[in-house]
Design an enzyme around this catalytic site. Structure first.
Site, PDB file in Angstrom:
ATOM      1  N   HIS A 207      21.771 141.890  61.546  1.00 46.28           N
ATOM      2  CA  HIS A 207      20.652 142.341  60.712  1.00 46.28           C
ATOM      3  C   HIS A 207      21.046 142.719  59.286  1.00 46.28           C
ATOM      4  O   HIS A 207      20.196 143.094  58.499  1.00 46.28           O
ATOM      5  CB  HIS A 207      19.971 143.536  61.368  1.00 46.28           C
ATOM      6  CG  HIS A 207      20.787 144.785  61.257  1.00 46.28           C
ATOM      7  ND1 HIS A 207      21.872 145.035  62.040  1.00 46.28           N
ATOM      8  CD2 HIS A 207      20.690 145.849  60.417  1.00 46.28           C
ATOM      9  CE1 HIS A 207      22.404 146.199  61.722  1.00 46.28           C
ATOM     10  NE2 HIS A 207      21.716 146.719  60.738  1.00 46.28           N
TER      11      HIS A 207
HETATM   12  C1  UD1 Z   1      18.228 150.087  58.361  1.00 46.33           C
HETATM   13  C2  UD1 Z   1      19.426 150.736  57.674  1.00 46.33           C
HETATM   14  C3  UD1 Z   1      20.710 150.128  58.212  1.00 46.33           C
HETATM   15  C4  UD1 Z   1      20.751 150.172  59.725  1.00 46.33           C
HETATM   16  C5  UD1 Z   1      19.496 149.518  60.294  1.00 46.33           C
HETATM   17  C6  UD1 Z   1      19.464 149.576  61.795  1.00 46.33           C
HETATM   18  C7  UD1 Z   1      19.105 151.489  55.358  1.00 46.33           C
HETATM   19  C8  UD1 Z   1      19.417 151.194  53.963  1.00 46.33           C
HETATM   20  N1  UD1 Z   1      19.416 150.537  56.256  1.00 46.33           N
HETATM   21  O1  UD1 Z   1      18.218 148.715  57.987  1.00 46.33           O
HETATM   22  O2  UD1 Z   1      21.808 150.851  57.707  1.00 46.33           O
HETATM   23  O3  UD1 Z   1      21.906 149.491  60.182  1.00 46.33           O
HETATM   24  O4  UD1 Z   1      18.351 150.200  59.768  1.00 46.33           O
HETATM   25  O5  UD1 Z   1      18.351 148.929  62.324  1.00 46.33           O
HETATM   26  O6  UD1 Z   1      18.601 152.544  55.665  1.00 46.33           O
HETATM   27  N2  UD1 Z   1      10.879 146.566  60.037  1.00 46.33           N
HETATM   28  C9  UD1 Z   1       9.932 146.393  61.005  1.00 46.33           C
HETATM   29  N3  UD1 Z   1       9.732 147.405  61.916  1.00 46.33           N
HETATM   30  C10 UD1 Z   1      10.435 148.556  61.877  1.00 46.33           C
HETATM   31  C11 UD1 Z   1      11.393 148.736  60.870  1.00 46.33           C
HETATM   32  C12 UD1 Z   1      11.609 147.741  59.951  1.00 46.33           C
HETATM   33  O7  UD1 Z   1       9.288 145.366  61.077  1.00 46.33           O
HETATM   34  O8  UD1 Z   1      10.207 149.422  62.736  1.00 46.33           O
HETATM   35  C13 UD1 Z   1      11.137 145.471  59.075  1.00 46.33           C
HETATM   36  C14 UD1 Z   1      10.378 145.602  57.789  1.00 46.33           C
HETATM   37  O9  UD1 Z   1      10.025 144.326  57.368  1.00 46.33           O
HETATM   38  C15 UD1 Z   1      11.414 146.160  56.832  1.00 46.33           C
HETATM   39  C16 UD1 Z   1      12.692 145.538  57.343  1.00 46.33           C
HETATM   40  O10 UD1 Z   1      12.503 145.437  58.768  1.00 46.33           O
HETATM   41  O11 UD1 Z   1      11.121 145.832  55.521  1.00 46.33           O
HETATM   42  C17 UD1 Z   1      13.920 146.316  57.071  1.00 46.33           C
HETATM   43  O12 UD1 Z   1      13.787 147.674  57.490  1.00 46.33           O
HETATM   44  P1  UD1 Z   1      14.604 148.839  56.718  1.00 46.33           P
HETATM   45  O13 UD1 Z   1      14.386 150.148  57.398  1.00 46.33           O
HETATM   46  O14 UD1 Z   1      14.322 148.769  55.259  1.00 46.33           O
HETATM   47  O15 UD1 Z   1      16.093 148.391  56.859  1.00 46.33           O
HETATM   48  P2  UD1 Z   1      16.911 147.823  58.117  1.00 46.33           P
HETATM   49  O16 UD1 Z   1      17.306 146.439  57.810  1.00 46.33           O
HETATM   50  O17 UD1 Z   1      16.220 148.095  59.402  1.00 46.33           O
END
Ligand code: UD1
Length: 364
Positions: A207
């Site tokens: 991811h």
């Molecule tokens: C975040 C953390 C990362 C961690 C990861 C574990 C930061 C900078 N990054 O990354 O360190 O390893 O979590 O999972 O804090 N989304 C959904 N549903 C959710 C959450 C996210 O669909 O419940 C999608 C959204 O499109 C979002 C994208 O995933 O824009 C990324 O989510 P985000 O929380 O920004 O970062 P992660 O890649 O999950």
């Protein structure tokens, strides 16, 4: 009576706060422990299922912040968390790990002169392009209690001039959860549900932006996974970021049908899958540690790790982003060339107890 608020935001936070909450339960006559969920992760399979699996109570506060750019997400958490801090006036805020909620909440607390404890302090990848590295360094810089999981963390903090008085080598709360729930994971039905045999599949989790955010890297990844699936059953629980990008670049249909694609998997089932995998391919931080504890081979598709003990003494191999090299590393493991590891010091299931003892006996 002291009041302490622990913050959770994203998936890898839940299994770190669960053992801390359990340990605080034993001293509830002295300390009120509350949980604040920022809502950084909000999908049921990224959040709610972990509360259930890890027997966490409903959070006392839910900020509902959700996704956004780094600035939006961090800023929104800060604005909402500040309201909670002003209302609740806790003596201390505990943050874990390195996600955006970690820096957002520690910074907000510090500006209100509330003490901050950082669990998993001192880890460094030395790669400032990783948002997590920025979050780690800044959080450590303003924390009053720095709870360290492995020896490299002690060295890094000393090199950065942190006083010994603020550093506590306590072990690894993520491993506390793993040890506690391993017996329960023995009863998981996930292998039957997915139609796989224990010991006869490869588990994939990817991811990181460096692996999944561009079309080029996703094309290479698709090719790599397809090749791997010629050798073994491949189980790939897809993170929403990865899935969104595979769909965006129309690559999801290029994955071999033999690859078992699933939604994100809950904590107990995921531990069962990890424990019984022939090997794991990942870019996660926590999974490098869990595989080291379990003695499962781990191939990490990253150029750096902030958890060097998993490579130095554990079963982790840091391969980089070259997927041809990764293919060779996988074949090597399939041919029986396995890395023998040991469990790092103090990864014994008692880290949360140590943290709570330190905080209970402190004068703050
Ligand atoms: C975040 C953390 C990362 C961690 C990861 C574990 C930061 C900078 N990054 O990354 O360190 O390893 O979590 O999972 O804090 N989304 C959904 N549903 C959710 C959450 C996210 O669909 O419940 C999608 C959204 O499109 C979002 C994208 O995933 O824009 C990324 O989510 P985000 O929380 O920004 O970062 P992660 O890649 O999950």
């Amino acid at each position: 009576m002291k009041k302490i608020i622990s913050v959770v935001g994203a998936r890898p936070n839940f299994m770190k706060v669960a053992p801390i909450h359990k340990a605080f339960k034993k001293v509830e006559d002295k300390i009120t422990h509350l949980i604040c969920h920022t809502g950084q992760h909000y999908d049921e399979k990224m959040s709610k299922v972990f509360f259930e699996d890890l027997e966490l109570p409903q959070p006392d506060f839910y900020l509902g912040v959700g996704s956004g750019s780094h600035a939006e997400q961090t800023a929104n958490v800060m604005v909402e968390f500040e309201k909670i801090l002003i209302q609740e006036k806790p003596d201390l805020v505990i943050v874990v790990g390195d996600v955006n909620s970690t820096i957002a909440c520690s910074l907000t607390a510090k500006k209100l002169h509330i003490k901050v404890a950082h669990v998993e302090a001192g880890l460094r990848s030395f790669d400032m392009e990783m948002p997590e590295e920025v979050n780690r360094i800044l959080t450590d810089r303003i924390s009053d209690y720095l709870f360290v999981t492995e020896k490299s963390g002690l060295e890094n903090l000393k090199n950065e001039g942190v006083s010994d008085d603020n550093i506590f080598f306590v072990g690894n709360v993520m491993i506390d959860s793993l040890i506690y729930y391993l017996p329960k994971s023995e009863n998981s039905n996930i292998h039957t549900e997915l139609g796989i045999e224990k010991g006869k599949y490869v588990l994939i989790t990817l991811h990181r932006p460096s692996n999944v955010d561009t079309k080029e890297s996703l094309e290479k990844l698709t090719h790599f996974l397809n090749t791997l699936s010629d050798e073994r059953k491949v189980v790939f629980p897809i993170h929403p970021r990865t899935k969104n990008n595979l769909v965006k670049y129309s690559l999801i249909q290029s994955l071999n049908h033999a690859i078992i694609l699933t939604d994100p998997i809950g904590y107990i089932d995921f531990q069962a899958l990890t424990k019984n995998a022939e090997f794991v391919v990942t870019d996660s931080g926590g999974i490098q540690e869990e595989t080291t504890y379990l003695g499962v081979q781990c191939i990490t598709l990253r150029t750096s790790t902030e958890r060097p003990s998993t490579v130095d003494v554990g079963t982790n191999q840091l391969i980089g982003l070259d997927l041809e090299k990764a293919e060779r590393a996988c074949l090597n493991v399939l041919n029986g060339n396995k890395k023998i590891g040991v469990v790092p010091e103090l990864w014994d299931g008692n880290a949360a107890e140590r943290i709570v003892a330190i905080l209970t006996n402190s004068r703050d």
